[in-house]
Scaffold this active site. Structure first.
Site, PDB file in Angstrom:
ATOM      1  N   SER A 226       0.898  -1.430  -0.146  1.00  0.00           N
ATOM      2  CA  SER A 226       0.121  -0.071  -0.393  1.00  0.00           C
ATOM      3  C   SER A 226       0.786   1.069   0.108  1.00  0.00           C
ATOM      4  O   SER A 226       0.651   2.550  -0.550  1.00  0.00           O
ATOM      5  CB  SER A 226      -0.806  -0.395   0.544  1.00  0.00           C
TER       6      SER A 226
ATOM      7  N   THR B 266       1.960   6.952  -0.604  1.00  0.00           N
ATOM      8  CA  THR B 266       0.963   5.938  -0.499  1.00  0.00           C
ATOM      9  C   THR B 266       1.298   5.483  -2.038  1.00  0.00           C
ATOM     10  O   THR B 266       1.429   5.834  -2.693  1.00  0.00           O
ATOM     11  CB  THR B 266      -0.230   6.437  -0.540  1.00  0.00           C
TER      12      THR B 266
ATOM     13  N   THR C 151      -1.465   4.052   4.774  1.00  0.00           N
ATOM     14  CA  THR C 151      -0.815   5.420   3.648  1.00  0.00           C
ATOM     15  C   THR C 151       0.140   5.263   4.672  1.00  0.00           C
ATOM     16  O   THR C 151      -0.642   5.921   6.185  1.00  0.00           O
ATOM     17  CB  THR C 151      -1.528   6.732   3.791  1.00  0.00           C
TER      18      THR C 151
ATOM     19  N   THR D  45      -5.277   9.467   7.073  1.00  0.00           N
ATOM     20  CA  THR D  45      -5.449   8.027   6.216  1.00  0.00           C
ATOM     21  C   THR D  45      -6.561   7.552   5.814  1.00  0.00           C
ATOM     22  O   THR D  45      -7.732   7.893   6.597  1.00  0.00           O
ATOM     23  CB  THR D  45      -4.427   6.469   7.054  1.00  0.00           C
ATOM     24  N   GLY D  46      -6.913   6.683   4.828  1.00  0.00           N
ATOM     25  CA  GLY D  46      -7.918   6.393   4.865  1.00  0.00           C
ATOM     26  C   GLY D  46      -8.836   7.051   3.309  1.00  0.00           C
ATOM     27  O   GLY D  46      -7.434   6.810   2.141  1.00  0.00           O
TER      28      GLY D  46
ATOM     29  N   ARG E  34      -6.299   8.283 -10.721  1.00  0.00           N
ATOM     30  CA  ARG E  34      -6.746   8.972 -10.222  1.00  0.00           C
ATOM     31  C   ARG E  34      -5.826   9.817  -8.528  1.00  0.00           C
ATOM     32  O   ARG E  34      -4.348   8.409  -9.081  1.00  0.00           O
ATOM     33  CB  ARG E  34      -7.437   7.535  -9.153  1.00  0.00           C
TER      34      ARG E  34
HETATM   35  C1  SD4 Z   1      -5.524   7.354  -0.654  1.00  0.00           C
HETATM   36  N1  SD4 Z   1      -5.683   8.126   1.845  1.00  0.00           N
HETATM   37  O1  SD4 Z   1      -4.935   7.062  -2.054  1.00  0.00           O
HETATM   38  C2  SD4 Z   1      -5.231   7.197   0.952  1.00  0.00           C
HETATM   39  C3  SD4 Z   1      -5.924   5.629   0.984  1.00  0.00           C
HETATM   40  C4  SD4 Z   1      -5.001   4.991   2.282  1.00  0.00           C
HETATM   41  O2  SD4 Z   1      -5.068   4.124   4.520  1.00  0.00           O
HETATM   42  O3  SD4 Z   1      -4.472   6.220   3.209  1.00  0.00           O
HETATM   43  N2  SD4 Z   1      -4.724   4.543   2.750  1.00  0.00           N
HETATM   44  O4  SD4 Z   1      -7.022   7.421  -0.836  1.00  0.00           O
END
Ligand code: SD4
Length: 350
Positions: free
Chosen positions: A85, A223, A205, A256-257, A233
């Protein structure tokens, strides 16, 4: 896919050469807030934040610059071939391209970022070059790669055999829906629906924030974004103010997320501004998460977003929508703390 606990164990063995204390505990302590006034401190998202913090501490603990510390720190998960990731072994987009996002920011306002960058395993290093060697903040796609090559970076093939295999598995059904990384969601079910192997989350991330003993801050965020995303994207991580924001007058925040939700709320900037107006790091993270949930209450039940904040006095806070977000804290007193963030949804549902 990365099992973050296994990864943690392996990474800790690998970093033992740094002669820092090793950890053996999982994030069982739920704590959004850690008091400050401890001198220098580094904090970062998720379990892989522990070895990343240790690499950052090797710089910061010796009186090095927070900016150098965060850059070094996030390079640890970027290099890890078991981490799908972040960085060189990140899962690709739906067309099989590994495209990476990263940003770096100094508390004095200097910042640089790259988005949808292919063929470079350490996008954070390129982000720093954007900051230092261009008049710009963000370079994307082919332009970012061209710039990196001009700066002396070597073009790499990033799609590992394991990532390629996972992508081919996904292609069998080719369903895409961002799945929150949390303990609350029934991963097995949702991941099967996505056609993903392994029954694990599809995104994490690393966001890292550091402060030195004088209250100077820096942050970095890197990330591979959502696995199987649309080609092109870009998430929140390389967007200054969304995935990362740092201001020496106040503190810093990172996220994160599901990046789309963070971008919609200018999340990290919001957290820093809330701290500027008197909220504690913990309260600021809670308010930012609540705004996301309030706007889309139904969608939020299946989304993960977590914020991590560090005030200039060293106090930190964290909050997430879903249970399962962890963060690592490292300072002179303790160099290996892994904490579980409190969240809106505390209980498991499927
Ligand atoms: C994203 N925020 O590309 C990142 C992915 C992520 O835990 O944080 N995942 O949207």
């Amino acid at each position: 896919m990365t099992d973050r606990r296994d990864f943690l164990k392996a990474s800790l063995l690998a970093t033992s050469a740094l002669a820092l204390p090793r950890i053996s505990r999982a994030a069982t302590t739920v704590s959004g807030s850690v008091p400050g006034k401890v001198g220098a401190r580094v904090v970062s998202t998720w379990d892989f934040g522990v070895p990343a913090n240790q690499a950052a501490w090797a710089v910061l603990g010796k009186g090095g610059k927070p900016l150098d510390a965060v850059e070094k720190g996030v390079m640890v998960p970027e290099s890890d071939l078991n981490n799908h990731s972040v960085g060189r072994a990140g899962y690709p987009d739906r067309d099989g391209h590994v495209t990476l996002d990263a940003s770096i920011m100094d508390g004095d306002g200097r910042c640089g970022a790259v988005a949808a960058l292919e063929h470079i395993g350490h996008p954070i290093n390129v982000a720093r070059k954007v900051m230092e060697n261009t008049p710009h903040v963000l370079l994307v796609g082919d332009g970012a790669l061209e710039f990196a090559l001009q700066q002396g970076f070597k073009k790499e093939h990033l799609l590992t055999p394991e990532s390629e295999k996972a992508w081919h598995e996904w292609l069998k059904q080719a369903k895409y829906k961002p799945v929150a990384n949390s303990e609350n969601i029934d991963y097995h079910r949702s991941v099967q629906n996505l056609g993903m192997p392994g029954g694990k989350n599809n995104h994490d991330t690393i966001g890292m924030l550091a402060v030195d003993a004088d209250g100077h801050l820096a942050g970095a965020c890197t990330t591979s974004g959502m696995a199987w995303k649309l080609h092109g994207r870009v998430g929140d991580s390389p967007i200054i103010g969304a995935g990362l924001y740092v201001d020496n007058e106040v503190g810093g925040a990172t996220s994160t997320g599901v990046g789309e939700e963070v971008i919609r709320t200018a999340g990290s900037f919001l957290v820093v501004e809330l701290m500027r107006h008197g909220r504690s790091p913990q309260e600021a993270c809670e308010e930012a998460v609540r705004r996301i949930v309030k706007k889309r209450p139904d969608a939020a039940k299946e989304l993960q977003v977590g914020f991590l904040a560090l005030r200039r006095d060293g106090e930190c806070g964290a909050y997430a929508i879903q249970k399962g977000f962890t963060y690592a804290v490292c300072d002179m007193q303790q160099q290996d703390r892994l904490l579980a963030s409190p969240s809106v949804y505390q209980t498991t549902y499927t």
